[in-house]
Design a protein around this motif. Structure first.
Motif, short mmCIF file in Angstrom:
data_model
loop_
_atom_site.label_atom_id
_atom_site.label_comp_id
_atom_site.label_asym_id
_atom_site.label_seq_id
_atom_site.Cartn_x
_atom_site.Cartn_y
_atom_site.Cartn_z
N LEU A 30 7.48 2.23 6.80
CA LEU A 30 6.65 1.76 7.85
C LEU A 30 7.48 1.74 9.22
CD1 LEU A 30 4.91 -1.32 6.43
CD2 LEU A 30 3.80 0.73 6.68
N ARG A 31 6.95 1.96 10.51
CA ARG A 31 7.70 1.78 11.78
C ARG A 31 7.26 0.49 12.23
NH1 ARG A 31 5.50 6.97 14.95
NH2 ARG A 31 7.01 6.56 16.44
N ILE A 32 8.31 -0.22 12.33
CA ILE A 32 8.23 -1.76 12.52
C ILE A 32 9.19 -1.84 13.86
CG2 ILE A 32 8.45 -3.97 11.85
CD1 ILE A 32 8.33 -3.07 8.97
N GLU A 33 8.67 -2.18 14.83
CA GLU A 33 9.30 -2.43 16.13
C GLU A 33 8.89 -3.68 17.01
OE1 GLU A 33 11.55 -0.36 16.64
OE2 GLU A 33 11.13 1.41 15.63
N LYS A 34 9.96 -4.21 17.64
CA LYS A 34 9.64 -5.17 18.61
C LYS A 34 9.00 -4.75 19.90
CE LYS A 34 11.11 -9.72 20.31
NZ LYS A 34 12.11 -10.87 20.31
N VAL A 35 7.75 -4.53 19.93
CA VAL A 35 7.36 -3.77 21.31
C VAL A 35 7.26 -4.78 22.46
CG1 VAL A 35 5.25 -2.65 22.23
CG2 VAL A 35 6.02 -2.17 19.98
N ALA A 36 6.44 -5.81 22.18
CA ALA A 36 6.16 -6.76 23.32
C ALA A 36 7.24 -7.96 23.42
CB ALA A 36 4.79 -7.66 22.92
N ILE A 37 7.64 -8.24 24.65
CA ILE A 37 8.85 -9.17 24.99
C ILE A 37 8.25 -10.02 25.84
CG2 ILE A 37 11.08 -9.64 25.85
CD1 ILE A 37 11.78 -6.52 25.17
N LYS A 38 8.33 -11.52 25.77
CA LYS A 38 7.70 -12.41 26.48
C LYS A 38 8.81 -12.44 27.77
CE LYS A 38 4.55 -15.55 27.70
NZ LYS A 38 4.34 -16.61 26.67
N ASP A 39 8.25 -12.34 29.01
CA ASP A 39 8.98 -12.34 29.99
C ASP A 39 9.12 -13.79 30.49
OD1 ASP A 39 11.00 -11.30 31.82
OD2 ASP A 39 9.80 -9.49 32.32
N ILE A 40 9.61 -13.86 31.90
CA ILE A 40 9.82 -15.10 32.57
C ILE A 40 8.35 -15.64 33.03
CG2 ILE A 40 12.06 -14.86 33.21
CD1 ILE A 40 11.10 -14.07 36.18
N LYS A 41 8.16 -17.04 33.15
CA LYS A 41 6.86 -17.51 33.37
C LYS A 41 6.69 -17.22 34.96
CE LYS A 41 3.63 -21.19 33.19
NZ LYS A 41 3.77 -22.66 32.64
N LEU A 42 6.00 -16.24 35.30
CA LEU A 42 5.76 -15.66 36.70
C LEU A 42 4.90 -16.51 37.46
CD1 LEU A 42 5.25 -12.00 35.81
CD2 LEU A 42 7.03 -12.95 36.92
N ARG A 43 5.08 -17.09 38.71
CA ARG A 43 4.26 -17.95 39.41
C ARG A 43 3.26 -16.96 40.08
NH1 ARG A 43 5.73 -23.08 38.20
NH2 ARG A 43 8.09 -23.13 38.05
N THR A 44 2.06 -16.61 39.23
CA THR A 44 0.99 -16.13 40.02
C THR A 44 -0.04 -16.89 40.96
OG1 THR A 44 -0.33 -16.58 37.99
CG2 THR A 44 0.84 -14.70 37.72
N TYR A 101 0.78 -1.15 0.05
CA TYR A 101 -0.08 0.18 0.09
C TYR A 101 0.83 1.40 0.14
CZ TYR A 101 -2.58 4.00 1.90
OH TYR A 101 -3.25 5.27 2.06
N LEU A 102 1.92 1.28 0.76
CA LEU A 102 2.98 2.46 0.92
C LEU A 102 3.64 2.62 -0.57
CD1 LEU A 102 3.85 4.65 2.92
CD2 LEU A 102 5.64 3.00 3.52
N ASP A 103 3.95 1.74 -1.20
CA ASP A 103 4.59 2.01 -2.21
C ASP A 103 3.79 2.44 -3.33
OD1 ASP A 103 6.90 0.66 -1.30
OD2 ASP A 103 6.61 -1.08 -2.15
N VAL A 104 2.32 1.99 -3.58
CA VAL A 104 1.57 2.28 -4.42
C VAL A 104 1.39 3.84 -4.08
CG1 VAL A 104 -0.95 2.34 -5.15
CG2 VAL A 104 0.49 0.21 -4.93
N SER A 105 1.31 4.16 -2.84
CA SER A 105 0.85 5.59 -2.42
C SER A 105 1.79 6.58 -2.65
CB SER A 105 0.81 5.62 -0.82
OG SER A 105 0.55 7.03 -0.29
N LYS A 106 3.12 5.90 -2.48
CA LYS A 106 4.33 6.83 -2.74
C LYS A 106 4.23 7.22 -4.49
CE LYS A 106 7.43 4.44 -0.54
NZ LYS A 106 8.73 4.01 0.15
N ALA A 107 4.34 6.14 -5.02
CA ALA A 107 4.20 6.21 -6.42
C ALA A 107 3.28 7.20 -7.04
CB ALA A 107 4.03 4.67 -7.20
N THR A 108 2.20 6.91 -6.54
CA THR A 108 0.89 7.96 -7.01
C THR A 108 1.17 9.41 -6.68
OG1 THR A 108 -0.83 6.33 -6.59
CG2 THR A 108 -1.48 8.48 -6.62
#
Length: 629
Positions: A410-424, A379-386
């Protein structure tokens, strides 16, 4: 997302050559056992509650065991089992033994190997419910070992038919009951051959050998399996060396096989066989619905129709979530699921990609994320070309303007990180919820406070527990203007009864949202009518059954239910606006065309048992029996 459980994974190995052959060619008489271990380990994703291994030794001497089994519970069950097996083999000192003695006496070295990985979806757990199951007999041709990836919806009917024959199953579970059914049919086949060869003048060892050499497993399966309602891959092995794997007529549960002149292998997933045996994708074949692969004592391999192939209802959740993404087709399908959501995402972010950050919930949604990004980049490529074309026509395209347009990414980031398995479990009440909120951690400094929209994709949103207790709270710490949670699968509206741990009606956030909307709009009478209709359905024959629960969703659009889900799952102290986007049924069908089994989304169950149980589930919900399935 919250972890879904799945029942189960199977692995079978049948060696077609003498043990000495593998010792000479591969340098070890443990060739079959090693392959079984790899097949199980690479299907670890399919079951971590328990595991089991069974081995049949065809050349055992009288007075020595010929059927071996080892089972264990827990996420380390595979390692525990093979450690125990290896200790027994080491104690037998096979390095100093001639191959003939190993072939005759050493435990867990044989010709038929069976492996099983289990998740309980029925609420029954413990070592007594771990496959494989055994039905022992002094006659090798009457001993039976069984495992499977299955869930039967008509266990009561099957149990009744077994008891009516005079049998007395020791455990009320579908596996034990099916074992007894098949054992009864196997006994009948043995009796038929016994009388046949007695009349021909055979006796003793000669007669027993003739029976073993001429067992016909097709009638054994055909006399039992037509009465099963469910999704299944049933694997069995007879003590004399015959082996089979049978798939349900709708193909609900998956099965693949490979064979050459050395080995026959069956597993729940194609890439597992490819990797373990180092063979090409085209060499590994899908076991077709209603068909069986059968290997006789002599090593004859037969693959053919046993039950007849019915309407294709291969499970789509296998493709979305359960099966390994290393399968070539599944990888493409998951990418397509992500691409199909692009139009909805663009609409929600107001086409403002400059102020949108894209990420995924680790780790199963990563492939759908790649597809989503590919679609957005297109989509972004088409938008830029237009834009470039428009400025060119106007004569306003300068070098600086062109560089600015080309720099749009595009702003692509690793936002979420799976943390240790907490003993809830050590906490309770609000403190438990507070701990649950830290199952994931976030990457700070990548979102512009109060201005950016944060878009994260997950493979499915079923119950919404993790979303409410952890993910939304976590993402809100980054102070985005809006949080958009994208599900690569449609809304899960109905229970599954064919092997996935989704069986209680009130657990589904889509169901709770529809009920909430009915109450808000003064339409509680719909619930009462559905309850009465469900009760009426209990008296109906199979061919007149219908899913009455569909009426609860009928008054609302998918978007209305999604908005209510977002409202219900957003914690009260959340600062950002929250939006939830689901895949459409049409998008699912387009991305996964060959696996149209979508009853958990559509309510269209492949067998009468599923329809009967969904109506019963609503009755339990309405009557307040929340623990019943």
């Amino acid at each position: 997302m919250e972890q879904l459980k799945h029942e189960c994974g199977v692995a079978m190995v049948r060696l077609l050559k003498p043990l000495e052959y593998y010792k000479r060619k591969y340098g070890t008489c443990l060739y079959g056992l090693n392959k079984l271990y790899l097949l199980m380990e690479k299907q670890h994703n399919r079951g971590q509650e328990g595991a089991g291994v069974g081995v049949i030794k065809m050349n055992s001497s009288p007075g020595h065991e010929y059927v071996f089994r080892e089972r264990a519970l827990g996420p380390n069950a595979i390692q525990d089992i093979f450690s125990t097996i290896n200790r027994q083999i080491e104690r037998d000192a096979i390095a100093d033994k001639p191959i003939e003695l190993i072939d005759a006496c050493t435990p867990f070295i044989g010709e038929v190997y069976m492996g099983h990985l289990r998740y309980s979806t029925t609420g029954r757990s413990g070592i007594n419910y771990v496959h494989p199951f055994l039905r022992r007999n002094n006659w090798c041709s009457r001993s039976l070992m069984l495992c499977g990836n299955f869930n039967m919806t008509n266990v009561d009917d099957i149990f009744r038919s077994v008891v009516e024959k005079g049998q007395h199953p020791r455990i009320y579970s579908d596996t034990v009951i099916i074992l007894e059914q098949l054992g009864y049919a196997l006994d009948k086949e043995n009796s038929r051959l016994y009388h046949k060869y007695t009349e021909e003048g055979l006796d003793g060892i000669a007669r027993a050998g003739a029976i073993e050499d001429h067992l016909d497993l097709v009638p054994v399966l055909q006399s039992t399996a037509p009465g099963w309602d469910g999704g299944y891959v049933i694997c069995g092995a007879v003590g004399s060396g015959d082996m089979w794997a049978l798939r349900d007529p709708h193909g609900i549960r998956p099965a693949f096989y490979y064979y050459d002149d050395e080995i026959v292998v069956v597993a729940s997933e194609r890439p597992v066989i490819q990797t373990v045996l180092n063979v090409s994708r085209s060499d590994v074949r899908e076991l077709m619905p209603g068909s069986a692969v059968i290997v006789s004592k002599s090593g004859n391999v037969w693959v053919g129709d046993v039950l007849g192939e019915k309407e294709n209802r291969r499970c789509s959740f296998e493709r979305i979530y359960f099966s390994r993404g290393s399968d070539a087709d599944i990888y493409k399908e998951r990418k397509a699921l992500g691409r199909n959501l692009v139009d909805k995402i663009l609409c929600v972010v107001d086409y403002d990609l400059k102020h949108a950050v894209f990420s995924f919930i680790p780790n199963t949604a990563e492939v759908a994320f790649i597809g989503m990004i590919e679609g957005l980049e297109k989509y972004l490529d088409v938008s830029k070309a237009t834009h470039i074309e428009e400025l060119s026509v106007e004569g306003a395209l300068t070098h600086d303007v062109l560089m600015e347009i080309m720099s749009r990414k595009l702003r692509i980031e690793k936002v979420a990180i799976k943390d240790i398995k907490l003993r809830t479990f050590i906490a309770e009440g609000e403190s438990r919820n507070d701990l649950a909120a830290h199952v994931y951690d976030v990457t700070y400094g990548i979102v512009e406070n109060g201005r950016d929209t944060l878009v994260v994709i997950d493979d499915s949103i079923v119950r919404g527990t993790t979303l409410r207790q952890s993910i939304i709270r976590m993402l809100d710490r980054l102070h985005p203007k809006k949080i958009v949670v994208v599900s690569s699968s449609p809304q899960v509206r109905y229970p599954d009864y064919y092997g996935i741990d989704m069986s209680r009606m009130g657990e589904f956030c889509a169901f709770r949202a529809a009920v909430s909307l009915l109450k808000k709009r003064g339409m509680e009478h719909v619930l009462e009518q559905v309850y009465e209709d469900c009760l009426m359905m209990e008296k109906m024959p199979d061919d007149e059954l219908r899913n009455c629960v569909k009426a609860i969703y009928a008054p609302f659009t998918d978007e209305e239910i999604s908005e209510e889900i977002a409202r219900m799952l957003t914690p009260v102290d959340t600062q950002a606006d929250v939006c939830i986007i689901y895949q459409s049924l049409e998008g699912l069908s387009k991305a996964v065309p060959d696996c149209p089994g979508d009853w958990y989304f559509s309510g269209d169950y492949p067998t009468p048992g599923g329809t009967r149980l969904v109506n019963r589930a609503f009755v339990n919900y309405y009557e307040g029996n929340m623990d019943k399935r």
